[in-house]
Design a protein around this motif. Structure first.
Motif, PDB file in Angstrom:
ATOM      1  N   SER A 185       0.786  -1.225   0.000  1.00 35.01           N
ATOM      2  CA  SER A 185       0.000   0.000   0.000  1.00 35.01           C
ATOM      3  C   SER A 185       0.813   1.268   0.000  1.00 35.01           C
ATOM      4  O   SER A 185       1.752   1.431   0.734  1.00 35.01           O
ATOM      5  CB  SER A 185      -0.909   0.020   1.228  1.00 35.01           C
ATOM      6  OG  SER A 185      -1.539   1.258   1.347  1.00 35.01           O
ATOM      7  N   ALA A 186       0.378   2.203  -0.840  1.00 36.73           N
ATOM      8  CA  ALA A 186       0.962   3.540  -0.842  1.00 36.73           C
ATOM      9  C   ALA A 186       0.527   4.308   0.375  1.00 36.73           C
ATOM     10  O   ALA A 186       1.204   5.200   0.841  1.00 36.73           O
ATOM     11  CB  ALA A 186       0.530   4.290  -2.092  1.00 36.73           C
ATOM     12  N   GLU A 200       7.414   1.725 -14.175  1.00 37.92           N
ATOM     13  CA  GLU A 200       8.351   1.365 -13.108  1.00 37.92           C
ATOM     14  C   GLU A 200       9.186   2.553 -12.648  1.00 37.92           C
ATOM     15  O   GLU A 200       9.350   2.783 -11.443  1.00 37.92           O
ATOM     16  CB  GLU A 200       9.268   0.229 -13.587  1.00 37.92           C
ATOM     17  CG  GLU A 200      10.195  -0.275 -12.490  1.00 37.92           C
ATOM     18  CD  GLU A 200      11.038  -1.457 -12.932  1.00 37.92           C
ATOM     19  OE1 GLU A 200      11.846  -1.940 -12.116  1.00 37.92           O
ATOM     20  OE2 GLU A 200      10.897  -1.881 -14.099  1.00 37.92           O
ATOM     21  N   ASP A 201       9.727   3.326 -13.595  1.00 35.61           N
ATOM     22  CA  ASP A 201      10.545   4.481 -13.223  1.00 35.61           C
ATOM     23  C   ASP A 201       9.722   5.504 -12.447  1.00 35.61           C
ATOM     24  O   ASP A 201      10.207   6.096 -11.466  1.00 35.61           O
ATOM     25  CB  ASP A 201      11.151   5.141 -14.462  1.00 35.61           C
ATOM     26  CG  ASP A 201      12.309   4.335 -15.028  1.00 35.61           C
ATOM     27  OD1 ASP A 201      12.829   3.452 -14.308  1.00 35.61           O
ATOM     28  OD2 ASP A 201      12.696   4.579 -16.186  1.00 35.61           O
ATOM     29  N   GLU A 202       8.480   5.741 -12.878  1.00 34.60           N
ATOM     30  CA  GLU A 202       7.614   6.690 -12.177  1.00 34.60           C
ATOM     31  C   GLU A 202       7.331   6.215 -10.759  1.00 34.60           C
ATOM     32  O   GLU A 202       7.291   7.021  -9.813  1.00 34.60           O
ATOM     33  CB  GLU A 202       6.304   6.862 -12.944  1.00 34.60           C
ATOM     34  CG  GLU A 202       6.421   7.599 -14.252  1.00 34.60           C
ATOM     35  CD  GLU A 202       5.088   7.694 -14.967  1.00 34.60           C
ATOM     36  OE1 GLU A 202       4.784   8.767 -15.522  1.00 34.60           O
ATOM     37  OE2 GLU A 202       4.339   6.688 -14.971  1.00 34.60           O
ATOM     38  N   TYR A 203       7.117   4.920 -10.626  1.00 41.93           N
ATOM     39  CA  TYR A 203       6.830   4.357  -9.306  1.00 41.93           C
ATOM     40  C   TYR A 203       7.974   4.648  -8.331  1.00 41.93           C
ATOM     41  O   TYR A 203       7.757   5.135  -7.223  1.00 41.93           O
ATOM     42  CB  TYR A 203       6.607   2.846  -9.413  1.00 41.93           C
ATOM     43  CG  TYR A 203       6.445   2.170  -8.070  1.00 41.93           C
ATOM     44  CD1 TYR A 203       5.198   2.077  -7.462  1.00 41.93           C
ATOM     45  CD2 TYR A 203       7.553   1.641  -7.385  1.00 41.93           C
ATOM     46  CE1 TYR A 203       5.048   1.477  -6.219  1.00 41.93           C
ATOM     47  CE2 TYR A 203       7.407   1.044  -6.143  1.00 41.93           C
ATOM     48  CZ  TYR A 203       6.154   0.966  -5.570  1.00 41.93           C
ATOM     49  OH  TYR A 203       6.022   0.385  -4.331  1.00 41.93           O
ATOM     50  N   TRP A 204       9.204   4.342  -8.766  1.00 44.14           N
ATOM     51  CA  TRP A 204      10.341   4.486  -7.870  1.00 44.14           C
ATOM     52  C   TRP A 204      10.772   5.937  -7.678  1.00 44.14           C
ATOM     53  O   TRP A 204      11.298   6.298  -6.628  1.00 44.14           O
ATOM     54  CB  TRP A 204      11.518   3.666  -8.386  1.00 44.14           C
ATOM     55  CG  TRP A 204      11.319   2.189  -8.219  1.00 44.14           C
ATOM     56  CD1 TRP A 204      11.049   1.266  -9.203  1.00 44.14           C
ATOM     57  CD2 TRP A 204      11.346   1.455  -6.992  1.00 44.14           C
ATOM     58  NE1 TRP A 204      10.904   0.016  -8.662  1.00 44.14           N
ATOM     59  CE2 TRP A 204      11.092   0.100  -7.310  1.00 44.14           C
ATOM     60  CE3 TRP A 204      11.574   1.803  -5.666  1.00 44.14           C
ATOM     61  CZ2 TRP A 204      11.051  -0.897  -6.340  1.00 44.14           C
ATOM     62  CZ3 TRP A 204      11.529   0.807  -4.697  1.00 44.14           C
ATOM     63  CH2 TRP A 204      11.276  -0.528  -5.035  1.00 44.14           C
ATOM     64  N   THR A 263       3.512  -2.419  -8.210  1.00 51.33           N
ATOM     65  CA  THR A 263       3.674  -1.291  -9.130  1.00 51.33           C
ATOM     66  C   THR A 263       2.466  -1.157 -10.049  1.00 51.33           C
ATOM     67  O   THR A 263       1.980  -0.046 -10.292  1.00 51.33           O
ATOM     68  CB  THR A 263       4.950  -1.465  -9.977  1.00 51.33           C
ATOM     69  OG1 THR A 263       6.081  -1.589  -9.104  1.00 51.33           O
ATOM     70  CG2 THR A 263       5.168  -0.273 -10.893  1.00 51.33           C
ATOM     71  N   ALA A 264       1.975  -2.275 -10.542  1.00 55.48           N
ATOM     72  CA  ALA A 264       0.831  -2.260 -11.456  1.00 55.48           C
ATOM     73  C   ALA A 264      -0.410  -1.659 -10.798  1.00 55.48           C
ATOM     74  O   ALA A 264      -1.215  -0.992 -11.454  1.00 55.48           O
ATOM     75  CB  ALA A 264       0.532  -3.672 -11.949  1.00 55.48           C
ATOM     76  N   LEU A 265      -0.556  -1.852  -9.501  1.00 55.77           N
ATOM     77  CA  LEU A 265      -1.710  -1.306  -8.791  1.00 55.77           C
ATOM     78  C   LEU A 265      -1.760   0.223  -8.865  1.00 55.77           C
ATOM     79  O   LEU A 265      -2.832   0.811  -8.847  1.00 55.77           O
ATOM     80  CB  LEU A 265      -1.688  -1.738  -7.322  1.00 55.77           C
ATOM     81  CG  LEU A 265      -2.043  -3.197  -7.020  1.00 55.77           C
ATOM     82  CD1 LEU A 265      -1.770  -3.502  -5.562  1.00 55.77           C
ATOM     83  CD2 LEU A 265      -3.494  -3.497  -7.373  1.00 55.77           C
ATOM     84  N   THR A 266      -0.594   0.843  -8.939  1.00 56.48           N
ATOM     85  CA  THR A 266      -0.541   2.301  -8.969  1.00 56.48           C
ATOM     86  C   THR A 266      -0.832   2.873 -10.351  1.00 56.48           C
ATOM     87  O   THR A 266      -1.088   4.065 -10.490  1.00 56.48           O
ATOM     88  CB  THR A 266       0.843   2.810  -8.519  1.00 56.48           C
ATOM     89  OG1 THR A 266       1.835   2.415  -9.496  1.00 56.48           O
ATOM     90  CG2 THR A 266       1.217   2.239  -7.162  1.00 56.48           C
TER      91      THR A 266
END
Length: 216
Positions: free
Chosen positions: A9-10, A148-152, A141-144
């Protein structure tokens, strides 16, 4: 060396960093698919200003997202007890209060520090030979809905900022003798930690405002 953990969870990173390798089953993949669909529905719904904790605002979208993640957490951990909206809202408010307390006690983490931690976690994950860990992170990551780069680079630092700030507060409370050391007596620690959060909630209740009366 730091232990590799991945949080689903974020919103609830602070208290729900999970060890990845216990989740590689089809049943848990179904939980991810269901959660993903629920999050998309939430994102498509008009957001409203829901509540305020001192200067921190909470939107209806944030609350619904928190609710979705926490209930998925219950399922992933095979817990059958149902969390009511009022209980979930209280937990979310307490999380905000803990962040404010971390700021007050001078142990809150800066975004720059959180970015450095995020980079470290990404490096550890990319270096591991455990494919289950990588697969679980891909699901997270897919949930967001982010690349991948944006996630991190954008998502993870904000989430780690909250997680680490609350962890630092907890460590300070142990060092100051407010809480017992978890390694010495885990049960007493959990009881004291719950009591601390309940008292924090009660003492700051006048600084909490709820603007929408549509929870259970």
């Amino acid at each position: 060396m730091k232990k590799l953990v991945i949080s689903l969870s974020a919103v609830v990173l602070a208290c729900s960093a999970w060890v990845f390798y216990s989740f590689a089953t089809e049943e848990k993949s179904d939980i991810f698919r269901s959660l993903s669909a629920e999050l998309k529905e939430i994102q498509a719904t008009k957001d409203r200003y829901f509540a305020q904790v001192e200067h921190i605002g909470i939107t209806s979208g944030e609350f619904q997202t928190y609710k979705a993640y926490m209930r998925a957490n219950q399922q992933l951990n095979n817990r059958k007890d149902e969390l009511s909206d009022s209980e979930l809202l209280k937990d979310l408010i307490i999380e905000k209060l803990l962040l404010l307390e971390a700021e007050k006690q001078g142990v809150a983490v800066s975004l720059e520090q959180a970015r450095a931690y995020s980079d470290e976690m990404r490096h550890i994950l990319e270096s591991t030979a455990d494919e289950k860990a990588k697969a679980f992170q891909q699901q997270v990551t897919a949930l967001t809905g982010l690349r991948e780069d944006e996630y991190w680079e954008k998502h993870a630092p904000e989430a780690y900022k909250s997680q680490l700030s609350i962890e630092h507060l907890l460590n300070k409370l142990v060092q100051d003798g407010v809480l017992p050391n978890a390694s010495g007596d885990p049960e007493s620690f959990q009881t004291a930690w719950k009591s601390y959060k309940d008292k924090l909630y009660e003492s700051r209740s006048e600084q909490v405002k709820i603007f929408i009366d549509d929870i259970q």
